[in-house]
Structures are given as C-alpha cells and as structure tokens.
Motif scaffolding. Structure first.
Motif, PDB file in Angstrom:
ATOM      1  N   GLY A   1      -6.742   4.828  -0.294  1.00 22.21           N
ATOM      2  CA  GLY A   1      -7.149   4.949  -1.682  1.00 22.21           C
ATOM      3  C   GLY A   1      -6.052   5.512  -2.559  1.00 22.21           C
TER       4      GLY A   1
ATOM      5  N   THR B   1     -10.350   6.506  -8.968  1.00 24.38           N
ATOM      6  CA  THR B   1     -11.093   5.816  -7.927  1.00 24.38           C
ATOM      7  C   THR B   1     -10.337   4.542  -7.570  1.00 24.38           C
ATOM      8  N   VAL B   2     -10.893   3.750  -6.669  1.00 26.57           N
ATOM      9  CA  VAL B   2     -10.246   2.498  -6.270  1.00 26.57           C
ATOM     10  C   VAL B   2     -10.115   1.607  -7.495  1.00 26.57           C
TER      11      VAL B   2
ATOM     12  N   THR C   1      -3.935   2.456  -4.835  1.00 27.79           N
ATOM     13  CA  THR C   1      -4.331   2.136  -3.474  1.00 27.79           C
ATOM     14  C   THR C   1      -3.308   1.207  -2.813  1.00 27.79           C
TER      15      THR C   1
END
Length: 254
Positions: A184, A59-60, A94
């Motif tokens: 991302g 994820t981020v 990201t």
C-alpha cells in the motif's frame, strides 16, 4: 494533537538536526558528542506521527482516467533546508520504489509516518574480494559499463512502519539503498545532512545490481554462500520521477 510551530515535534527535530550536524569537523562515528546528539535526534524522530505533520494517511489510489496526466509514483513535501541539512516528507504510491541510489558523503535519516517501507542497503567494497580477472556478466557488458562497476555487498534488508524507530544511513555504511512501498501507500520523514549539492560533488547517482560469473562466484554458489555482487552506475530509471506537493504541517523556524 499537533502543537504550534514553536513546540511542535517537527520544530524540535529540526533544532536537534541543526545541533547534530552544524559543525562538520565533529560529525563522525568516533566523536562522542556527535553520537550523543545523533541519539537525541533519533529519539525525537521516533516520536513523530502523521498527525504531527497534519498529513492524512493515503489509501490505495484509484487508477487515473484516460484523459488524466499520469501522476508521479513519488512526491515530496519540502519542509526546511539550510546549508547543514534538508528536511521533507516523501510519499510513495502503492507499489512505488525509490530506486537504488546514494547519498555521497551524507547522512540520511528516515522515519515512517504511515504505511510500510522495505529498505535494502548496500556498501561498496574497497576492492574486489577475489580480483577482477575472470569476472563475467550475462549479458556481457560494454567496456564503458565495466569501468563504472564497483564490487559491493548487501548489508541489510529491513521493513519499517510508524511503530519502528528511524533508519540511519551514514557516509560509510548503508549509503546506497532502495526504498520500496510495501502493501500500500506509505510516507516517511526524511533528513539529509548535508543536502544534495552537485557543485560540492554531492549529486544523486543510481545503480543496478549485477551478479558476477567467475570461478570464485561459482564456488560460492555451490557452497550455498552469497555470490559476488557488483553495482553499475546507470541513468535515472525512466519509471521513476518525483513530483512535489505542499506541506500542510507546522512551519520550521531556526
């Protein structure tokens, strides 16, 4: 669900990569057998997903604490390597990029397993389309920089997700390329054949894109046509470095 190492997708891909690139004398865009094997390899790579490699999509990322060491923008999970090919997974944070670079004399294949990447591909031209006289750059270049310049053309810019097939880069086409993470973190399975080897003059080189100023280039701009592009070889950009991390997926045995 991921399968055991003898029937896993990554094992099948590695086996087909060995078949495709094993004999350098038949590797080429004009050899029917090679093209058939390359097509099979592309089909197998189109099937791979993060779950097949036991990789959980990231994820981020959160910002590091002041006391923490700055993490590399890109990491690599090494899977397998022979004299014929290397295979691994590259993970981009990201906003990260793998800067404009080449694979001299090599084939490259990548398949996104999560997230999205943008791939910009350039080709060097054999000679300047309008000659080198009158070509200027702003700011001006030093003589040693001018000697490394090569006229080039932007061949393609494409975005890829796990729903797309693999991107193929050949020694003759799309060999110089930049890979950017889009919206991302992202990761892709990567195959290079043959692997990098500085002793065999297969070392990685980095490039910067320059726009020429000349009468011919000015005419193209006035006509709203693409102007002249030049590639200048540069050192590895300071903002880019690649770390390593363990590969958690099925092992490859050939």
């Amino acid at each position: 669900m991921p399968r055991d190492n003898m029937t896993s997708t990554v094992q099948k891909i590695a086996k087909q990569a060995l078949t495709t690139f094993r004999h350098p004398s038949v590797v080429g865009e004009h050899n029917k057998v090679f093209l058939e094997n390359l097509s099979k390899l592309k089909s197998l790579m189109a099937e791979v997903r993060a779950a097949d490699l036991k990789i959980v999509p990231r994820t981020v990322e959160s910002a590091p604490m002041p006391s923490q060491r700055i993490a590399p923008p890109v990491t690599c999970m090494h899977i397998y390597e022979t004299d014929t090919f290397s295979m691994g997974v590259f993970l981009l944070k990201t906003g990260a990029s793998i800067p404009l670079h080449d694979h001299p004399g090599m084939y490259g294949m990548l398949k996104v397993i999560y997230g999205k990447v943008r791939i910009s591909c350039f080709d060097r031209l054999a000679k300047p389309r309008d000659g080198v006289s009158g070509v200027q750059f702003n700011p001006p270049l030093m003589p040693f920089q001018m000697s490394s310049l090569r006229p080039s053309v932007l061949r393609s810019v494409g975005e890829y997700t796990e729903e797309n097939g693999s991107c193929v880069l050949s020694p003759q086409k799309d060999n110089i390329h930049q890979i950017d993470a889009v919206n991302g973190p992202t990761a892709f399975l990567d195959i290079l054949s043959p692997p990098y080897d500085p002793d065999e003059e297969r070392d990685c080189h980095y490039y910067k894109v320059l726009h020429a100023h000349s009468e011919a280039a000015d005419r193209k701009r006035e006509a709203q046509e693409p102007g002249d592009l030049w590639l200048m070889e540069i050192p590895q950009p300071s903002e880019f470095w690649c770390g390593g991390e363990p590969y958690p997926g099925p092992k490859v045995s050939l």
